[in-house]
Design a protein around this motif. Structure first.
Motif, PDB file in Angstrom:
ATOM      1  N   LYS A 364       0.821  -1.210   0.000  1.00 20.69           N
ATOM      2  CA  LYS A 364       0.000   0.000   0.000  1.00 20.69           C
ATOM      3  C   LYS A 364       0.855   1.261   0.000  1.00 20.69           C
ATOM      4  CE  LYS A 364      -4.101  -1.993   2.180  1.00 20.69           C
ATOM      5  NZ  LYS A 364      -5.028  -1.944   3.340  1.00 20.69           N
ATOM      6  N   ARG A 365       2.015   1.179   0.623  1.00 19.14           N
ATOM      7  CA  ARG A 365       2.919   2.328   0.590  1.00 19.14           C
ATOM      8  C   ARG A 365       3.419   2.557  -0.836  1.00 19.14           C
ATOM      9  NH1 ARG A 365       4.771   4.642   5.138  1.00 19.14           N
ATOM     10  NH2 ARG A 365       6.569   5.457   4.005  1.00 19.14           N
ATOM     11  N   ARG A 366       3.691   1.478  -1.528  1.00 22.20           N
ATOM     12  CA  ARG A 366       4.157   1.599  -2.916  1.00 22.20           C
ATOM     13  C   ARG A 366       3.048   2.157  -3.801  1.00 22.20           C
ATOM     14  NH1 ARG A 366       6.972  -2.577  -2.813  1.00 22.20           N
ATOM     15  NH2 ARG A 366       5.306  -4.072  -3.248  1.00 22.20           N
ATOM     16  N   GLU A 367       1.824   1.668  -3.609  1.00 30.74           N
ATOM     17  CA  GLU A 367       0.695   2.165  -4.400  1.00 30.74           C
ATOM     18  C   GLU A 367       0.385   3.626  -4.086  1.00 30.74           C
ATOM     19  OE1 GLU A 367      -2.500  -0.442  -3.511  1.00 30.74           O
ATOM     20  OE2 GLU A 367      -1.674  -2.157  -4.624  1.00 30.74           O
ATOM     21  N   GLY A 368       0.557   4.017  -2.832  1.00 28.73           N
ATOM     22  CA  GLY A 368       0.265   5.384  -2.432  1.00 28.73           C
ATOM     23  C   GLY A 368       1.398   6.355  -2.661  1.00 28.73           C
ATOM     24  N   LEU A 369       2.494   5.871  -3.264  1.00 24.53           N
ATOM     25  CA  LEU A 369       3.654   6.705  -3.595  1.00 24.53           C
ATOM     26  C   LEU A 369       4.283   7.336  -2.350  1.00 24.53           C
ATOM     27  CD1 LEU A 369       2.331   8.552  -6.798  1.00 24.53           C
ATOM     28  CD2 LEU A 369       3.705   6.462  -6.661  1.00 24.53           C
ATOM     29  N   TYR A 370       4.248   6.592  -1.240  1.00 26.55           N
ATOM     30  CA  TYR A 370       4.922   7.073  -0.040  1.00 26.55           C
ATOM     31  C   TYR A 370       6.427   7.047  -0.252  1.00 26.55           C
ATOM     32  CZ  TYR A 370       0.594   6.798   2.675  1.00 26.55           C
ATOM     33  OH  TYR A 370      -0.679   6.987   3.151  1.00 26.55           O
ATOM     34  N   SER A 371       7.119   8.004   0.308  1.00 19.66           N
ATOM     35  CA  SER A 371       8.569   8.107   0.155  1.00 19.66           C
ATOM     36  C   SER A 371       9.273   7.176   1.142  1.00 19.66           C
ATOM     37  CB  SER A 371       9.033   9.540   0.397  1.00 19.66           C
ATOM     38  OG  SER A 371       8.477  10.424  -0.548  1.00 19.66           O
ATOM     39  N   GLU A 372      10.252   6.458   0.630  1.00 19.35           N
ATOM     40  CA  GLU A 372      11.051   5.608   1.506  1.00 19.35           C
ATOM     41  C   GLU A 372      12.154   6.429   2.173  1.00 19.35           C
ATOM     42  OE1 GLU A 372      10.114   2.626   2.377  1.00 19.35           O
ATOM     43  OE2 GLU A 372       8.415   3.031   1.071  1.00 19.35           O
ATOM     44  N   LYS A 373      12.649   7.449   1.469  1.00 17.10           N
ATOM     45  CA  LYS A 373      13.612   8.363   2.059  1.00 17.10           C
ATOM     46  C   LYS A 373      12.846   9.583   2.557  1.00 17.10           C
ATOM     47  CE  LYS A 373      17.830  10.984   1.227  1.00 17.10           C
ATOM     48  NZ  LYS A 373      18.850  11.425   0.245  1.00 17.10           N
ATOM     49  N   LYS A 374      12.767   9.721   3.846  1.00 20.35           N
ATOM     50  CA  LYS A 374      11.907  10.761   4.418  1.00 20.35           C
ATOM     51  C   LYS A 374      12.682  12.010   4.845  1.00 20.35           C
ATOM     52  CE  LYS A 374       8.877   7.178   6.345  1.00 20.35           C
ATOM     53  NZ  LYS A 374       8.241   6.666   7.583  1.00 20.35           N
ATOM     54  N   GLY A 375      13.984  11.884   5.001  1.00 18.53           N
ATOM     55  CA  GLY A 375      14.768  12.996   5.497  1.00 18.53           C
ATOM     56  C   GLY A 375      15.112  14.001   4.415  1.00 18.53           C
ATOM     57  N   VAL A 376      15.805  15.051   4.821  1.00 17.24           N
ATOM     58  CA  VAL A 376      16.236  16.089   3.891  1.00 17.24           C
ATOM     59  C   VAL A 376      17.608  16.576   4.336  1.00 17.24           C
ATOM     60  CG1 VAL A 376      15.066  17.888   5.232  1.00 17.24           C
ATOM     61  CG2 VAL A 376      15.637  18.306   2.846  1.00 17.24           C
ATOM     62  N   GLU A 377      18.461  16.857   3.349  1.00 17.94           N
ATOM     63  CA  GLU A 377      19.807  17.322   3.655  1.00 17.94           C
ATOM     64  C   GLU A 377      19.889  18.833   3.491  1.00 17.94           C
ATOM     65  OE1 GLU A 377      22.515  15.196   1.201  1.00 17.94           O
ATOM     66  OE2 GLU A 377      22.041  13.224   2.064  1.00 17.94           O
ATOM     67  N   TRP A 378      20.663  19.454   4.337  1.00 22.63           N
ATOM     68  CA  TRP A 378      20.850  20.902   4.258  1.00 22.63           C
ATOM     69  C   TRP A 378      22.159  21.264   4.931  1.00 22.63           C
ATOM     70  CZ3 TRP A 378      20.879  24.786   8.164  1.00 22.63           C
ATOM     71  CH2 TRP A 378      20.838  26.097   7.685  1.00 22.63           C
ATOM     72  N   LYS A 379      22.838  22.236   4.357  1.00 21.56           N
ATOM     73  CA  LYS A 379      24.095  22.711   4.931  1.00 21.56           C
ATOM     74  C   LYS A 379      24.054  24.217   5.014  1.00 21.56           C
ATOM     75  CE  LYS A 379      29.116  22.348   4.560  1.00 21.56           C
ATOM     76  NZ  LYS A 379      30.256  21.780   3.798  1.00 21.56           N
ATOM     77  N   SER A 380      24.342  24.741   6.183  1.00 22.37           N
ATOM     78  CA  SER A 380      24.301  26.176   6.384  1.00 22.37           C
ATOM     79  C   SER A 380      25.430  26.865   5.640  1.00 22.37           C
ATOM     80  CB  SER A 380      24.398  26.499   7.880  1.00 22.37           C
ATOM     81  OG  SER A 380      24.531  27.891   8.086  1.00 22.37           O
ATOM     82  N   THR A 381      25.145  28.037   5.123  1.00 23.98           N
ATOM     83  CA  THR A 381      26.167  28.856   4.473  1.00 23.98           C
ATOM     84  C   THR A 381      26.760  29.855   5.453  1.00 23.98           C
ATOM     85  OG1 THR A 381      24.465  30.438   3.736  1.00 23.98           O
ATOM     86  CG2 THR A 381      25.056  28.653   2.225  1.00 23.98           C
ATOM     87  N   THR A 382      26.245  29.852   6.685  1.00 25.25           N
ATOM     88  CA  THR A 382      26.722  30.786   7.713  1.00 25.25           C
ATOM     89  C   THR A 382      27.674  30.068   8.656  1.00 25.25           C
ATOM     90  OG1 THR A 382      24.593  31.945   7.625  1.00 25.25           O
ATOM     91  CG2 THR A 382      26.020  32.410   9.504  1.00 25.25           C
ATOM     92  N   SER A 383      28.886  30.532   8.737  1.00 29.17           N
ATOM     93  CA  SER A 383      29.864  29.907   9.623  1.00 29.17           C
ATOM     94  C   SER A 383      29.802  30.558  11.005  1.00 29.17           C
ATOM     95  CB  SER A 383      31.271  30.049   9.044  1.00 29.17           C
ATOM     96  OG  SER A 383      31.611  31.412   8.889  1.00 29.17           O
ATOM     97  N   ASN A 384      30.039  29.750  12.037  1.00 33.50           N
ATOM     98  CA  ASN A 384      30.041  30.242  13.425  1.00 33.50           C
ATOM     99  C   ASN A 384      28.765  31.001  13.777  1.00 33.50           C
ATOM    100  OD1 ASN A 384      32.697  29.243  13.842  1.00 33.50           O
ATOM    101  ND2 ASN A 384      33.528  31.067  12.821  1.00 33.50           N
ATOM    102  N   PHE A 385      27.636  30.465  13.314  1.00 35.68           N
ATOM    103  CA  PHE A 385      26.348  31.108  13.585  1.00 35.68           C
ATOM    104  C   PHE A 385      26.046  31.096  15.083  1.00 35.68           C
ATOM    105  CE2 PHE A 385      21.872  29.985  14.497  1.00 35.68           C
ATOM    106  CZ  PHE A 385      21.301  31.224  14.273  1.00 35.68           C
ATOM    107  N   LYS A 386      25.548  32.239  15.602  1.00 38.15           N
ATOM    108  CA  LYS A 386      25.170  32.347  16.997  1.00 38.15           C
ATOM    109  C   LYS A 386      23.752  32.896  17.100  1.00 38.15           C
ATOM    110  CE  LYS A 386      29.168  30.953  18.408  1.00 38.15           C
ATOM    111  NZ  LYS A 386      29.318  29.558  18.934  1.00 38.15           N
TER     112      LYS A 386
END
Length: 489
Positions: A364-386
């Motif tokens: 049912k997950r396959r039929e419903g097009l559920y995502s197997e990879k649920k996370g998301v990647e992101w990298k900040s462009t701000t160094s030493n953020f406070k």
């Protein structure tokens, strides 16, 4: 004589105090006090809070059969008519008149006429209808929703006076054959302050343009509208919009909503959904309290690097609540909220797989097009953020997994004025009985080691608390339940 005085001490209290006591009881309990004495007979007719709900007339441990529903509804109609008929016209102000009933038989019309007559002869500050349907299933037949819609339209047309004075309306499981009927509700209920739709729609998918002078709270849950435009709502302060599973992106836009402060957005994202940029979706708002729900599936929010537009949208943010983030994925992406919201004070996070609410069947997950990879990647462009405003980090369902520990370290390092970190064990669920926390630090030694891992080489004065749900602070508990009910509740 002394015994008689002791027994009668309650009756010797002033009327306003006795009425205040009655206002804290439900209608059935308040009515029973009339047998105490002649004086008490008159008191229920002066109550300022009248809440008459179908639940108050349910028998303990009785199944909801057809006869039982009919009996409950009849009791609600009779109680409403009787209580309002006993009040003196022009007498004490009714500060709240709230009725909850099922949409069946003649009960809605009977209740509506009683309330409409009371509005014509009494001063009523708040009037509320909660209209329930017998079928509470999400996937019940469309024919049932159409029948409920027809019954509600009949009720609405028979009781225009009652609806004209309503301040709160909750509707569920209705399909309207007339595409403009929702607009008729908004046009007739001119005093409406709170409106909630649950699983409601029209036969023809429409663009719902919401314009209302008084509306302050709006909740739209699992409703099929082509688009919802909050076009002109000068007093709107709270909005809840959940589930747009049939759409690539949220069918929601904000127009003139100058007072909007609290927003809740939640969805079960599948592979076809586009990532949503909050800087675009919320651009015309000044949200202070934001709740984002992921229902243990794919992250549907697009992490964004700092821009002037993102800073403009997040400038007023004080509280963010991220609900049901899927387990096992890196949490770095949530840092974009800190970077974009310089005045954020509290960050809530719930990281869990809620099995009883998830689709677990692989086919049912396959039929419903559920995502197997649920996370998301992101990298900040701000160094030493406070970050200088965050004072509290609250995580529910904490586990001593590396990705969670790393995230706490990131926040400790960035939030220089952080005071407290509250790490709660998994919140229990009666339906998810087989899912238990295995990696929550339960011993003093384990917690000490974990604190050392989190604070290694980080100069932070924040106090780290490991807590069980039974020791949850009231303000934290309120956040876990904040949007589980309608915003208008």
């Amino acid at each position: 004589m002394e015994k008689r005085n002791v027994d009668d001490r309650l009756s010797n209290l002033p009327n306003d105090i006795l009425v205040n006591i009655l206002d804290r009881l439900n209608v059935r309990e308040a009515a029973r006090t009339s047998v105490l004495s002649r004086r008490w007979i008159q008191l229920p007719a002066t109550m300022s809070q009248l809440t008459i709900t179908a639940q108050d007339f349910c028998r303990p441990r009785t199944s909801m059969s057809d006869d039982e529903l009919r009996r409950i509804n009849a009791a609600v109609a009779e109680a409403t008519k009787s209580i309002l008929a006993r009040r003196d016209p022009g007498g004490c102000t009714i500060r709240l008149l709230s009725t909850t009933f099922f949409l069946r038989d003649d009960t809605p019309i009977s209740v509506g006429r009683s309330v409409g007559n009371a509005m014509a002869t009494h001063e009523i500050e708040k009037a509320e209808f909660t209209v329930l349907t017998e079928n509470q299933s999400i996937d019940f037949p469309i024919e049932d929703k159409l029948n409920y819609g027809i019954q509600f339209v009949s009720f609405f047309n028979e009781c225009p006076n009652a609806f004209a004075g309503l301040t709160r309306l909750h509707l569920e499981n209705l399909r309207f054959s007339e595409s403009d009927f929702v607009l008729n509700i908004l046009g007739t209920c001119k005093q409406l302050k709170c409106l909630s739709f649950v699983s409601c729609d029209t036969e023809d998918w429409i663009t719902l343009q919401v314009e209302h002078e008084q509306l302050s709270e709006l909740s739209i849950f699992d409703c099929q509208f082509d688009e919802v435009e909050l076009k002109w709502l000068p007093k709107l302060t709270r909005a809840n919009f959940e589930y747009w599973i049939n759409f690539a992106e949220p069918p929601l836009s904000f127009g003139h909503v100058p007072l909007l402060e609290v927003v809740s957005l939640s969805n079960i994202a599948v592979s076809s959904h586009k990532m949503v940029k909050l800087s675009t979706l919320l651009f015309e708002t000044s949200v202070r309290d934001l709740r984002l729900g992921f229902r243990c599936e794919k992250i549907w929010v697009q992490p964004e690097c700092w821009t002037r537009q993102l800073a403009y949208v997040f400038h007023q943010l004080r509280i963010v609540n991220l609900v049901e983030i899927p387990e096992g994925y890196d949490l770095t992406w949530t840092m974009f909220i800190l970077e974009g919201a310089p005045f954020l004070e509290e960050l809530y996070m719930t990281v869990m797989d809620h099995h009883c609410e998830m689709q677990m069947d692989k086919e049912k997950r396959r039929e419903g097009l559920y995502s197997e990879k649920k996370g998301v990647e992101w990298k900040s462009t701000t160094s030493n953020f406070k970050h200088h405003s965050l004072t509290n980090l609250i995580m529910f369902c904490f586990q001593s997994d590396d990705h969670m520990v790393r995230h706490v370290r990131r926040v400790l390092e960035a939030a220089v004025n952080l005071k407290d970190v509250y790490l709660y064990d998994r919140v229990p669920c009666r339906k998810c009985v087989d899912v238990k926390s295995k990696r929550f630090p339960r011993t003093k030694k384990h917690r000490c080691l974990l604190k050392n891992r989190m604070t290694l080489c980080i100069m932070s004065l924040a106090v780290i608390h490991f807590l069980s749900p039974c020791r949850m602070r009231p303000d934290h508990s309120a956040r876990t339940l904040q949007f589980s009910n309608s915003l208008c509740a």
